[in-house]
Every structure is written in C-alpha cells, then in structure tokens.
Motif scaffolding. Structure first.
Motif, mmCIF file in Angstrom:
data_model
loop_
_atom_site.group_PDB
_atom_site.id
_atom_site.type_symbol
_atom_site.label_atom_id
_atom_site.label_comp_id
_atom_site.label_asym_id
_atom_site.label_seq_id
_atom_site.Cartn_x
_atom_site.Cartn_y
_atom_site.Cartn_z
ATOM 1 N N ALA A 1 6.381 0.917 -10.647
ATOM 2 C CA ALA A 1 6.187 1.632 -11.909
ATOM 3 C C ALA A 1 7.491 1.725 -12.688
ATOM 4 C CB ALA A 1 5.608 3.014 -11.646
ATOM 5 N N MET B 1 -0.235 1.367 -12.780
ATOM 6 C CA MET B 1 -0.413 1.479 -14.220
ATOM 7 C C MET B 1 -1.268 2.686 -14.580
ATOM 8 S SD MET B 1 -0.735 -2.557 -15.186
ATOM 9 C CE MET B 1 -0.789 -2.414 -16.944
ATOM 10 N N GLU B 2 -2.217 3.000 -13.705
ATOM 11 C CA GLU B 2 -3.021 4.189 -13.945
ATOM 12 C C GLU B 2 -2.160 5.433 -13.905
ATOM 13 O OE1 GLU B 2 -7.572 3.273 -12.492
ATOM 14 O OE2 GLU B 2 -6.147 4.183 -11.108
ATOM 15 N N ARG C 1 0.688 -6.610 -20.385
ATOM 16 C CA ARG C 1 -0.007 -7.305 -19.292
ATOM 17 C C ARG C 1 0.899 -8.373 -18.687
ATOM 18 N NH1 ARG C 1 -5.050 -9.714 -17.364
ATOM 19 N NH2 ARG C 1 -4.177 -10.580 -15.483
ATOM 20 N N GLN D 1 -0.988 -2.768 -8.529
ATOM 21 C CA GLN D 1 -0.682 -2.840 -9.955
ATOM 22 C C GLN D 1 -1.590 -1.881 -10.719
ATOM 23 O OE1 GLN D 1 -1.646 -6.563 -11.891
ATOM 24 N NE2 GLN D 1 0.170 -6.438 -13.146
ATOM 25 N N VAL D 2 -2.862 -1.881 -10.377
ATOM 26 C CA VAL D 2 -3.811 -1.010 -11.067
ATOM 27 C C VAL D 2 -3.454 0.446 -10.834
ATOM 28 C CG1 VAL D 2 -6.187 -0.195 -11.024
ATOM 29 C CG2 VAL D 2 -5.724 -2.621 -11.164
ATOM 30 N N TYR E 1 -2.704 -11.214 -2.762
ATOM 31 C CA TYR E 1 -2.915 -11.073 -4.192
ATOM 32 C C TYR E 1 -3.782 -9.865 -4.510
ATOM 33 C CZ TYR E 1 -3.848 -12.591 -8.983
ATOM 34 O OH TYR E 1 -3.932 -12.675 -10.338
ATOM 35 N N ILE E 2 -4.852 -9.692 -3.737
ATOM 36 C CA ILE E 2 -5.745 -8.555 -3.965
ATOM 37 C C ILE E 2 -4.999 -7.249 -3.733
ATOM 38 C CG2 ILE E 2 -7.754 -7.336 -3.050
ATOM 39 C CD1 ILE E 2 -9.101 -10.015 -2.668
ATOM 40 N N LEU F 1 -2.693 -6.696 -6.660
ATOM 41 C CA LEU F 1 -3.422 -6.289 -7.864
ATOM 42 C C LEU F 1 -3.842 -4.839 -7.772
ATOM 43 C CD1 LEU F 1 -5.787 -9.275 -8.726
ATOM 44 C CD2 LEU F 1 -3.823 -8.488 -10.007
ATOM 45 N N GLU F 2 -4.310 -4.428 -6.584
ATOM 46 C CA GLU F 2 -4.733 -3.042 -6.424
ATOM 47 C C GLU F 2 -3.561 -2.107 -6.689
ATOM 48 O OE1 GLU F 2 -6.252 -3.154 -2.502
ATOM 49 O OE2 GLU F 2 -8.303 -3.584 -3.125
ATOM 50 N N ARG G 1 0.784 -1.221 0.000
ATOM 51 C CA ARG G 1 0.000 0.000 0.000
ATOM 52 C C ARG G 1 0.830 1.292 0.000
ATOM 53 N NH1 ARG G 1 -5.404 -1.676 2.016
ATOM 54 N NH2 ARG G 1 -5.817 -3.166 0.357
#
Lengths: 94, 205
Positions: free
Chosen positions: B58, B186-187, B86, B182-183, B175-176, B179-180, B49
C-alpha cells in the motif's frame, strides 16, 4: 545444468498433457478458489475448476479496475498526492 | 542461478526461493516436482497473505502514484487517472515479486514495451484481440474442453501462454494470491482516503 533443464522441458513440454498433471492442477486450484472451497466435494470436474479459476481471475481484474476508479476519484482533487501520501503513511503506521 | 532471474523462452520451472533452487539441482526426477510445487504454493500463500506485505504494498503504491502523477503533470499530458492507477498498481505488485515469477516479469516487460511503443505511436502488438468463442471456433480448434480452458488460463496469467501445466499451476497460484492482496490493499487505501477526506463531496455507502 542447462542440458538437464532442456531435457526436462522436452519431456514435459510435449503437447500431450498427462491426466496426472491435470488432476494435480485441478485439486490444487480447487483449494484456491473460494467458490470451490465452499463446496468441498471431490466430484468437481476439471473443466469446471478451470472455468471457475478463469472466472475468478477475471473477477479480480475487474475489482482492481473498480478500485482504481474509486481511488482516482479520491485523488482527482489534487495534482500532487503528497498530502494524501502523508495521511496514508501516518495511518498505516509502518 | 542467474538464469532464473531472466525470462527464458524455454519452459523452465521457476522457483520461489533459493532453497528450492538448490534442492532442484540435486533432484532430477519430475516426480519430486509435485512435492516442491506444493512447497512453492505454501511460499506463495505466505508471501502474499501477511498484513505486513499488504501494508508495504500500500505504501509503495502511494509513493509510486505520487511519482507518476508528478511526472505526468510535468510532462503536461493528462492520462486517465484510473488507468494510471491500475497500471501503477500492477507494476508495483509485479515489482514486489522480485523477479521470481514469470507473470511478474512479464508484467514489467510489457510496460517497458508499451511505453516505448507509445512514443512511436505504434499499435501494441501484445494487445489481446478479443475473439468470440463461437461453436465454429470450438470445432476448428478440435481441442478437448479441458485443454482449451488451460489455454484460457494461460492467457489470463501474464506471460504464461506457452508454459507447462505444473508451471502454469505455480504461476496461477502465485498470481491469484498476489491479485487478492492487491485488491485488499487497494480497498484499505480507499477506506483510508474515504475516512481521511470527509471534505470530499462524494458520498459513499
């Protein structure tokens, strides 16, 4: 050490999943999923929490795919990302 | 201690930190596992986080993309750019976990298998065949809804199909969170590129 490990896995690797484990899993997952955090009620069923968790992970996967798509559009014009990499490095300030 | 760095076939409890690993050897009752798993959840949250983690990811991603694109240009074959991004993003994400979680090891292992199989032009055996969840299927499986959904969750988290419930919780949590991150990373990259490349003819809302 290995014997202790295998005995523990034998004990917890059985096909019958205890209710305690499930309710524990459910309460913990509930805190992670934004959908369920908002509602904050204790009456969310285990099935619902698991469903929302699966949906959430699938959504995250889809977002990553979409973002990959967007990034590929930005990066498609160059064969070599050096220029972009330099820009990003300077902007990230790291 | 070395055992935990390698994927094992039996369902062992994975640890997020060496301190947890040391504590685990002294504790033999599973009752203590709940206390530790909440500790691992906290670790996961801290691990994924922070802003710094996101920035590091990044920049690592950009570097990896550059290398991958260089390699595919030299090789002469054009792979779908989005797919490439991806896969690279997933690989860098898994690498950031430093082998401490099952899902990250599974992601990296799958990629090795996938690249080997591609050379042999064989079909990926690890590919998931989509199966419609019809009523007949449900009746056949004869499992209660909760257990069925646990299976689905196990399929969604890489490498966690045959993992115990507490393990699955830890893996899914990590994992969640990953992934968060990662999102978000990338954003922010997409925003940076949008801002830094106004020459692009694409208009973004």
């Amino acid at each position: 050490m290995s014997s202790r490990r295998s005995s523990r896995s034998r004990q917890s690797g059985s096909s019958r999943i205890s209710d305690d484990q499930i309710s524990d899993l459910v309460t913990k997952l509930q805190h992670l999923i934004p959908e369920l955090r908002r509602r904050r009620s204790d009456k969310v069923s285990a099935s619902k929490v698991l469903q929302e968790t699966c949906n959430y992970i699938r959504n995250l996967h889809r977002e990553v795919d979409d973002l990959s798509d967007r990034l590929s559009e930005f990066l498609a014009s160059t064969d070599d990302y050096s220029a972009e990499a330099a820009i990003i490095r300077s902007l990230l300030d790291y | 201690m070395v055992d935990s760095l390698f994927p094992s076939t039996e369902a062992t409890v994975d640890d997020a930190s060496p301190e947890s690993r040391r504590k685990r050897r002294r504790i033999s009752e599973t009752a203590k596992e709940t206390a530790e798993s909440s500790e691992i959840n906290q670790e996961s949250l801290k691990r994924w986080r922070t802003n710094r983690v996101q920035q590091i990811y990044a920049s690592k991603l950009v570097e990896a993309l550059r290398r991958v694109r260089q390699r595919s240009n030299d090789g002469g074959k054009i792979t779908s750019a989005a797919r490439e991004i991806r896969d690279t993003a997933d690989r860098v994400l898994a690498a950031s976990a430093r082998g401490t979680t099952r899902w990250s090891r599974a992601v990296l292992a799958t990629r090795v298998r996938a690249s080997l199989k591609k050379h042999k032009k064989a079909k990926l055996t690890g590919a998931r065949k989509p199966r419609k969840d019809t009523a007949a299927e449900r009746k056949r499986s004869k499992l209660p809804a909760v257990e069925r959904k646990l299976k689905i969750l196990g399929r969604l988290v890489p490498g966690c199909r045959k993992v115990t419930v507490p393990n699955l919780l830890d893996e899914a949590t990590d994992y969640i969170a990953a992934l968060e991150m990662q999102v978000r990373a990338m954003e922010s990259l997409a925003e940076l590129l949008a801002a830094a490349a106004p020459r692009s003819t694409l208009t973004r809302p």
